[in-house]
Design an enzyme around this catalytic site. Structure first.
Site, PDB file in Angstrom:
ATOM      1  N   TRP A 143       1.423   9.263  41.241  1.00 38.21           N
ATOM      2  CA  TRP A 143       1.321  10.120  40.050  1.00 38.21           C
ATOM      3  C   TRP A 143       0.012  10.908  40.173  1.00 38.21           C
ATOM      4  CZ3 TRP A 143      -1.335   8.575  35.019  1.00 38.21           C
ATOM      5  CH2 TRP A 143      -1.038   9.476  33.991  1.00 38.21           C
ATOM      6  N   ASP A 224       0.123  -0.314  37.309  1.00 37.15           N
ATOM      7  CA  ASP A 224       0.435   0.719  36.329  1.00 37.15           C
ATOM      8  C   ASP A 224       1.912   0.531  35.973  1.00 37.15           C
ATOM      9  OD1 ASP A 224       0.758   2.962  34.796  1.00 37.15           O
ATOM     10  OD2 ASP A 224       0.007   4.384  36.282  1.00 37.15           O
ATOM     11  N   LYS A 260       7.575   6.242  27.591  1.00 34.55           N
ATOM     12  CA  LYS A 260       8.967   6.424  28.033  1.00 34.55           C
ATOM     13  C   LYS A 260       9.906   5.411  27.385  1.00 34.55           C
ATOM     14  CE  LYS A 260       6.655   8.559  31.396  1.00 34.55           C
ATOM     15  NZ  LYS A 260       6.557   9.925  31.780  1.00 34.55           N
TER      16      LYS A 260
HETATM   17  C1  LMR Z   1       5.368  12.666  34.683  1.00 37.36           C
HETATM   18  O1  LMR Z   1       4.907  12.283  35.765  1.00 37.36           O
HETATM   19  O2  LMR Z   1       6.150  13.610  34.560  1.00 37.36           O
HETATM   20  C2  LMR Z   1       4.973  11.949  33.434  1.00 37.36           C
HETATM   21  O3  LMR Z   1       4.390  10.727  33.713  1.00 37.36           O
HETATM   22  C3  LMR Z   1       4.198  12.792  32.513  1.00 37.36           C
HETATM   23  C4  LMR Z   1       2.745  12.937  32.862  1.00 37.36           C
HETATM   24  O4  LMR Z   1       1.912  12.674  31.984  1.00 37.36           O
HETATM   25  O5  LMR Z   1       2.408  13.305  33.992  1.00 37.36           O
END
Ligand code: LMR
Length: 418
Positions: A143, A224, A260
């Site tokens: 992420w 996480d 989510k």
């Molecule tokens: C995503 O990766 O789309 C979500 O987790 C939203 C975000 O805050 O990045």
């Protein structure tokens, strides 16, 4: 007025930063007037009509809160709502976890998962392995915000291999080798389930091997978890990795988000957990760590926002509402699984070059399609289908009305753009 002075924040000092890619994509989608446009960008659940879905159980909890004559808008304690943090511990660790019974955990309510990751990163930057060079290892890819959050607290990061472009599954050997080679005592960031952005998770056997090498190298696990119950529809299954590590006696931290799985994106309800190993000084360790976490929290947000946490606490602490929430979770995960099947079968029926089994093998909110950046940009330009440049699609953006259109657009771009 004195003569104008140049700003102290010249471009050499404050260069213009690029727009956040994900939120930039969201804005571009919203500005697009095309009627068949499809948003597969940000990870937010949509119903079969491409609309945000307020979970029925959340509506119910909201109604209960509204009717409560004792409800007020006072400050929460620094650590947040107590019946939210205690229920969050039970949810992620299991109600009968020895970690809870032995008081080896302390938890603070945070500004969703981002706030929890930040609080953990900040705490580790101040207090972990203060003699050694500490480094955090992220999966490649991860992420995008992980990198910014840890950089902001001056914790340098490296990556371990995770996604195999050949198999579009886990590069397990690469992952294990890199974790083995990392300097002893490194922080290893792990996605508990429904890995973002790839949708690829280790199997339980693989998790056991990962735990073994983390133990052998004396590394520090940082979990996480943003998709418990949302990934498989089963809260226990999605918490398996964390519970396994806890059962192995690791000292570790967990950043937990309710964005989510409760659909509470904008309410910023999350929780940070610090867990220590079994040992005679466990209770003392937890109490010292807790005291420092509260100082960090107080200096940054003073105390967390109440509304989302009240909703979550109501649901988690009431058997009937909890059962209804599980049902809502199955609705969301079930619809996503259906969309995975539909997209795969449409691509296969069209004879789209390549194999598409990864679409149904991957789990959770996202699928890593394997489309190149060039193809992503082409599909956005020609078909108005929006996805991140790395080829990640948010499965929840698909529905029975647009999946054929998206499959057709993917088919075209794979055939025409190399
Ligand atoms: C995503 O990766 O789309 C979500 O987790 C939203 C975000 O805050 O990045």
């Amino acid at each position: 007025m004195a003569s104008p002075k140049p700003s102290a924040f010249a471009a050499s000092v404050v260069p213009k930063a690029p727009e956040d890619p994900l939120f930039g994509l969201m804005a571009a989608y919203r500005a697009d007037p095309f009627d068949k446009k499809v948003d597969l960008g940000i990870g937010a659940y949509r119903d079969d009509h491409a609309k945000p879905w307020v979970l029925p159980v959340v509506k119910k909890a909201d109604e209960i809160l509204r009717q409560d004559p004792d409800l007020n808008h006072e400050y929460l304690p620094i650590a947040g709502l107590a019946n939210f943090t205690s229920a969050s511990q039970k949810l992620i660790l299991g109600a009968d976890s020895p970690v809870i019974a032995e008081k080896r955990v302390t938890s603070l309510q945070t500004i969703s998962g981002t706030g929890a990751v930040h609080l953990g990163a900040l705490f580790l930057s101040k207090f972990y392995n203060t003699k050694g060079d500490k480094e955090v290892y992220f999966s490649n890819p991860t992420w995008a915000n992980h990198q910014q959050i840890f950089s902001n607290v001056h914790l340098p990061f490296k990556t371990y291999p995770y996604f195999s472009t050949q198999t579009r599954g886990l590069d397990f050997d690469g992952m294990i080798a890199a974790i083995k080679a990392a300097p002893e005592g490194s922080i290893i960031l792990l996605h508990a389930c429904a890995h973002n952005p790839t949708g690829v998770d280790p199997t339980q056997e693989q998790w056991k091997a990962i735990a073994e090498v983390i133990r052998a190298r004396n590394h520090f696990p940082f979990f996480d978890t943003a998709y418990q119950g949302f990934a498989s529809g089963d809260l226990n299954r999605d918490a398996w990795a964390i519970r396994y590590f806890a059962s192995q006696g690791f000292e570790m931290v967990v950043a937990q988000s309710y964005a989510k799985n409760f659909g509470l994106y904008g309410e910023r309800a999350g929780c940070f957990h610090f867990i220590t190993s079994p040992g005679s000084d466990a209770v003392d360790t937890v109490s010292r760590v807790d005291s420092q976490l509260k100082i960090l929290q107080r200096s940054e947000i003073s105390n967390p926002p109440a509304y989302g946490a009240r909703i979550v606490a109501l649901v988690l602490n009431d058997a009937a509402l909890f059962a209804e929430w599980e049902e809502n979770l199955r609705t969301m995960s079930g619809r996503i699984i259906e969309m995975r099947k539909a997209l795969r079968s449409k691509l296969e029926a069209a004879g789209t070059p390549g194999s598409w089994n990864h679409i149904t093998d991957q789990i959770g909110m996202f699928s890593f399609t394997g489309l190149s950046e060039k193809q992503v940009l082409a599909i956005r330009e020609h078909a108005h289908v929006y996805m991140t440049k790395n080829g990640r699609i948010s499965m929840a953006g698909l529905n029975t009305n647009n999946v054929a259109y998206v499959a057709q657009a993917i088919d075209k771009v794979v055939k025409e753009v190399q």
